[in-house]
Design a protein around this motif. Structure first.
Motif, PDB file in Angstrom:
ATOM      1  N   ASN A 160      39.311  32.891 -38.511  1.00 24.91           N
ATOM      2  CA  ASN A 160      39.203  31.464 -38.818  1.00 24.91           C
ATOM      3  C   ASN A 160      40.506  30.730 -38.492  1.00 24.91           C
ATOM      4  O   ASN A 160      40.483  29.604 -37.981  1.00 24.91           O
ATOM      5  N   THR A 161      41.632  31.370 -38.784  1.00 26.18           N
ATOM      6  CA  THR A 161      42.923  30.754 -38.472  1.00 26.18           C
ATOM      7  C   THR A 161      43.096  30.619 -36.966  1.00 26.18           C
ATOM      8  O   THR A 161      43.578  29.593 -36.467  1.00 26.18           O
ATOM      9  N   ARG A 162      42.676  31.634 -36.239  1.00 25.60           N
ATOM     10  CA  ARG A 162      42.771  31.564 -34.769  1.00 25.60           C
ATOM     11  C   ARG A 162      41.949  30.407 -34.219  1.00 25.60           C
ATOM     12  O   ARG A 162      42.377  29.722 -33.286  1.00 25.60           O
ATOM     13  N   LYS A 163      40.783  30.202 -34.775  1.00 23.43           N
ATOM     14  CA  LYS A 163      39.930  29.095 -34.324  1.00 23.43           C
ATOM     15  C   LYS A 163      40.637  27.756 -34.539  1.00 23.43           C
ATOM     16  O   LYS A 163      40.574  26.864 -33.683  1.00 23.43           O
ATOM     17  N   GLU A 164      41.308  27.626 -35.674  1.00 18.99           N
ATOM     18  CA  GLU A 164      42.035  26.385 -35.946  1.00 18.99           C
ATOM     19  C   GLU A 164      43.217  26.235 -34.989  1.00 18.99           C
ATOM     20  O   GLU A 164      43.489  25.135 -34.486  1.00 18.99           O
ATOM     21  N   MET A 165      43.912  27.336 -34.713  1.00 17.89           N
ATOM     22  CA  MET A 165      45.047  27.291 -33.782  1.00 17.89           C
ATOM     23  C   MET A 165      44.578  26.910 -32.384  1.00 17.89           C
ATOM     24  O   MET A 165      45.199  26.081 -31.704  1.00 17.89           O
ATOM     25  N   ASP A 166      43.469  27.500 -31.952  1.00 18.14           N
ATOM     26  CA  ASP A 166      42.908  27.182 -30.634  1.00 18.14           C
ATOM     27  C   ASP A 166      42.511  25.708 -30.550  1.00 18.14           C
ATOM     28  O   ASP A 166      42.750  25.040 -29.538  1.00 18.14           O
ATOM     29  N   SER A 167      41.912  25.212 -31.599  1.00 22.49           N
ATOM     30  CA  SER A 167      41.456  23.820 -31.621  1.00 22.49           C
ATOM     31  C   SER A 167      42.636  22.849 -31.530  1.00 22.49           C
ATOM     32  O   SER A 167      42.570  21.845 -30.809  1.00 22.49           O
ATOM     33  N   ILE A 168      43.717  23.157 -32.246  1.00 19.29           N
ATOM     34  CA  ILE A 168      44.893  22.279 -32.235  1.00 19.29           C
ATOM     35  C   ILE A 168      45.498  22.202 -30.840  1.00 19.29           C
ATOM     36  O   ILE A 168      45.809  21.117 -30.330  1.00 19.29           O
ATOM     37  N   LEU A 169      45.657  23.352 -30.188  1.00 20.31           N
ATOM     38  CA  LEU A 169      46.231  23.347 -28.841  1.00 20.31           C
ATOM     39  C   LEU A 169      45.303  22.652 -27.848  1.00 20.31           C
ATOM     40  O   LEU A 169      45.750  21.867 -27.006  1.00 20.31           O
ATOM     41  N   LYS A 170      44.010  22.952 -27.932  1.00 15.87           N
ATOM     42  CA  LYS A 170      43.047  22.357 -27.003  1.00 15.87           C
ATOM     43  C   LYS A 170      43.032  20.841 -27.123  1.00 15.87           C
ATOM     44  O   LYS A 170      42.928  20.120 -26.110  1.00 15.87           O
ATOM     45  N   ASP A 171      43.148  20.328 -28.348  1.00 16.43           N
ATOM     46  CA  ASP A 171      43.091  18.885 -28.587  1.00 16.43           C
ATOM     47  C   ASP A 171      44.399  18.171 -28.273  1.00 16.43           C
ATOM     48  O   ASP A 171      44.442  16.933 -28.279  1.00 16.43           O
ATOM     49  N   SER A 172      45.458  18.930 -28.011  1.00 15.38           N
ATOM     50  CA  SER A 172      46.782  18.323 -27.895  1.00 15.38           C
ATOM     51  C   SER A 172      47.437  18.469 -26.532  1.00 15.38           C
ATOM     52  O   SER A 172      48.234  17.618 -26.125  1.00 15.38           O
ATOM     53  N   VAL A 173      47.153  19.543 -25.822  1.00 12.54           N
ATOM     54  CA  VAL A 173      47.905  19.849 -24.602  1.00 12.54           C
ATOM     55  C   VAL A 173      47.690  18.782 -23.530  1.00 12.54           C
ATOM     56  O   VAL A 173      46.580  18.375 -23.224  1.00 12.54           O
ATOM     57  N   GLY A 174      48.807  18.291 -23.004  1.00 10.33           N
ATOM     58  CA  GLY A 174      48.762  17.323 -21.917  1.00 10.33           C
ATOM     59  C   GLY A 174      48.262  15.948 -22.290  1.00 10.33           C
ATOM     60  O   GLY A 174      47.819  15.194 -21.435  1.00 10.33           O
ATOM     61  N   ILE A 175      48.347  15.586 -23.567  1.00  8.85           N
ATOM     62  CA  ILE A 175      47.903  14.262 -24.018  1.00  8.85           C
ATOM     63  C   ILE A 175      49.065  13.583 -24.738  1.00  8.85           C
ATOM     64  O   ILE A 175      49.558  14.091 -25.743  1.00  8.85           O
ATOM     65  N   TRP A 176      49.478  12.443 -24.229  1.00 10.08           N
ATOM     66  CA  TRP A 176      50.573  11.683 -24.848  1.00 10.08           C
ATOM     67  C   TRP A 176      50.096  10.249 -25.050  1.00 10.08           C
ATOM     68  O   TRP A 176      50.216   9.406 -24.162  1.00 10.08           O
ATOM     69  N   ASP A 177      49.527   9.984 -26.216  1.00  8.76           N
ATOM     70  CA  ASP A 177      48.993   8.653 -26.499  1.00  8.76           C
ATOM     71  C   ASP A 177      49.666   8.011 -27.710  1.00  8.76           C
ATOM     72  O   ASP A 177      49.173   7.016 -28.247  1.00  8.76           O
ATOM     73  N   GLY A 178      50.794   8.589 -28.133  1.00  7.76           N
ATOM     74  CA  GLY A 178      51.507   8.040 -29.279  1.00  7.76           C
ATOM     75  C   GLY A 178      51.030   8.567 -30.612  1.00  7.76           C
ATOM     76  O   GLY A 178      51.527   8.158 -31.666  1.00  7.76           O
ATOM     77  N   THR A 179      50.054   9.483 -30.593  1.00  7.54           N
ATOM     78  CA  THR A 179      49.507  10.062 -31.826  1.00  7.54           C
ATOM     79  C   THR A 179      50.098  11.438 -32.065  1.00  7.54           C
ATOM     80  O   THR A 179      50.196  12.242 -31.140  1.00  7.54           O
ATOM     81  N   ASP A 180      50.500  11.708 -33.299  1.00  2.30           N
ATOM     82  CA  ASP A 180      50.951  13.046 -33.670  1.00  2.30           C
ATOM     83  C   ASP A 180      49.712  13.911 -33.870  1.00  2.30           C
ATOM     84  O   ASP A 180      48.985  13.760 -34.851  1.00  2.30           O
ATOM     85  N   ARG A 181      49.453  14.812 -32.931  1.00  2.00           N
ATOM     86  CA  ARG A 181      48.239  15.619 -32.951  1.00  2.00           C
ATOM     87  C   ARG A 181      48.438  16.984 -33.609  1.00  2.00           C
ATOM     88  O   ARG A 181      47.537  17.826 -33.572  1.00  2.00           O
ATOM     89  N   LEU A 182      49.623  17.217 -34.189  1.00  2.00           N
ATOM     90  CA  LEU A 182      49.905  18.533 -34.760  1.00  2.00           C
ATOM     91  C   LEU A 182      49.972  18.518 -36.288  1.00  2.00           C
ATOM     92  O   LEU A 182      49.449  19.417 -36.941  1.00  2.00           O
ATOM     93  N   ALA A 183      50.636  17.534 -36.837  1.00  2.00           N
ATOM     94  CA  ALA A 183      50.857  17.509 -38.288  1.00  2.00           C
ATOM     95  C   ALA A 183      49.552  17.318 -39.053  1.00  2.00           C
ATOM     96  O   ALA A 183      48.685  16.527 -38.666  1.00  2.00           O
ATOM     97  N   GLY A 184      49.411  18.079 -40.146  1.00  2.00           N
ATOM     98  CA  GLY A 184      48.275  17.916 -41.042  1.00  2.00           C
ATOM     99  C   GLY A 184      46.950  18.420 -40.518  1.00  2.00           C
ATOM    100  O   GLY A 184      45.892  18.111 -41.074  1.00  2.00           O
ATOM    101  N   ARG A 185      46.973  19.230 -39.483  1.00  2.00           N
ATOM    102  CA  ARG A 185      45.720  19.710 -38.881  1.00  2.00           C
ATOM    103  C   ARG A 185      45.218  21.012 -39.505  1.00  2.00           C
ATOM    104  O   ARG A 185      44.022  21.301 -39.463  1.00  2.00           O
ATOM    105  N   LEU A 186      46.107  21.799 -40.061  1.00  2.00           N
ATOM    106  CA  LEU A 186      45.724  23.109 -40.580  1.00  2.00           C
ATOM    107  C   LEU A 186      45.119  23.016 -41.982  1.00  2.00           C
ATOM    108  O   LEU A 186      45.578  22.245 -42.817  1.00  2.00           O
ATOM    109  N   SER A 187      44.110  23.828 -42.217  1.00  2.00           N
ATOM    110  CA  SER A 187      43.535  23.916 -43.557  1.00  2.00           C
ATOM    111  C   SER A 187      44.504  24.672 -44.470  1.00  2.00           C
ATOM    112  O   SER A 187      45.432  25.337 -44.003  1.00  2.00           O
ATOM    113  N   LYS A 188      44.274  24.565 -45.779  1.00  2.00           N
ATOM    114  CA  LYS A 188      45.126  25.275 -46.747  1.00  2.00           C
ATOM    115  C   LYS A 188      45.043  26.781 -46.511  1.00  2.00           C
ATOM    116  O   LYS A 188      46.063  27.485 -46.580  1.00  2.00           O
ATOM    117  N   GLU A 189      43.852  27.275 -46.200  1.00  2.00           N
ATOM    118  CA  GLU A 189      43.663  28.707 -45.972  1.00  2.00           C
ATOM    119  C   GLU A 189      44.446  29.172 -44.745  1.00  2.00           C
ATOM    120  O   GLU A 189      45.095  30.230 -44.756  1.00  2.00           O
TER     121      GLU A 189
END
Length: 295
Positions: free
Chosen positions: A78-107
């Motif tokens: 489950n953690t790997r799925k979240e890690m994959d999702s964060i990178l996929k949604d963020s790589v090569g995108i610069w729109d002024g949005t912080d796409r990393l902070a607050g993305r991970l679940s507590k688990e």
């Protein structure tokens, strides 16, 4: 940070807010600066031209380590799925949005914190939070690594140079050039590159890295990923050029390589702006005025 005699000048607005929440007495959002006097005395020899002249260059770290991959290998599915999702949604995108902070679940944070052996002291108001640590140590470095590698590969068919201190590493189709000394070699390489790339480390959420100021300070054209603070301190298309995706980066590289007049216009205006507003002496004067020190 809570001492009344401590004055903090930070180039990243996001960091300023974090320090204020922590209780810092005096934190100022303050852009970086460059040594225009050293740069204005730059002497370029024929040997320098042969060594450094090129169409496009990037100078910086590739953040080559296997820490992220090791952590990923030990994480739960489950953690790997979240890690994959964060990178996929963020790589090569610069729109002024912080796409990393607050993305991970507590688990996922608990899982990664345990794997990384990171201890969070909840009683310390200045302690680095778990999410902030994971973003900085894991995701920001990995994401920047992927982007710099992909950017290099996309430019590999051009007269492109990648200068880096990263050793024992290869990029298919790309020649890696050795790191350059900051005082002697970097200014010459910046000046003799028709286009200088900036690809910002993702732990810098809004600020402008020193690389940008140093390039402008020797009359080099900067093509940077979009950072929110660029529009606060510079005029896009006049002082600096930006891209918001890797495809746009390639398009603008090709455009400015074939439009010398536009390229030189931006490089000259960038140099004038940095010389007038972001030199060491201007920055130092503003700092002293802020803390009420008369020079």
């Amino acid at each position: 940070m809570t001492n009344s005699n401590t004055h903090i000048f930070s180039f990243d607005a996001g960091q300023v807010k974090e320090l204020q929440v922590m209780g810092a007495r005096d934190v100022v959002h303050f852009p970086l600066a460059t040594n225009v006097y050293r740069n204005s005395g730059l002497v370029i020899s024929e040997d320098d031209q042969n060594r450094y002249e090129c169409d496009v260059s990037f100078i910086g770290s590739l953040y080559v380590d296997d820490f992220y991959d090791k952590v990923y290998g030990l994480a739960s599915d489950n953690t790997r799925k979240e890690m994959d999702s964060i990178l996929k949604d963020s790589v090569g995108i610069w729109d002024g949005t912080d796409r990393l902070a607050g993305r991970l679940s507590k688990e996922a944070m608990d899982d990664l914190q345990k794997i990384c052996h990171f201890t969070y002291d909840s009683d310390n108001p200045f302690a680095l939070g778990v999410d902030k640590y994971l973003v900085s140590r894991l995701f920001a470095r990995k994401l920047t690594h992927l982007e710099r590698i992909e950017a290099a590969q996309m430019l590999s068919g051009r007269d492109f140079r990648l200068y880096t201190s990263s050793k024992d590493f290869e990029i298919e189709g790309v020649d890696l050039w050795p790191a350059l000394s900051y005082d002697e070699e970097l200014p010459k390489a910046y000046h003799l590159s028709k286009i200088n790339l900036n690809i910002t480390l993702h732990s810098i959420t809004s600020g402008i890295p020193l690389r940008v100021f140093d390039i402008m300070g020797v009359g080099g054209l900067v093509l940077s990923n979009y950072q929110p603070e660029i529009e606060e301190f510079f005029t896009i298309g006049k002082d600096i050029e930006v891209y918001r995706s890797l495809d746009e980066m390639v398009d603008k590289v090709d455009y400015y390589l074939t439009h010398e007049k536009s390229r030189n216009f931006i490089a000259l205006n960038g140099y004038k702006t940095v010389s007038e507003k972001y030199s060491y002496d201007v920055a130092f004067q503003k700092m002293m005025e802020h803390i009420n020190v008369k020079l």
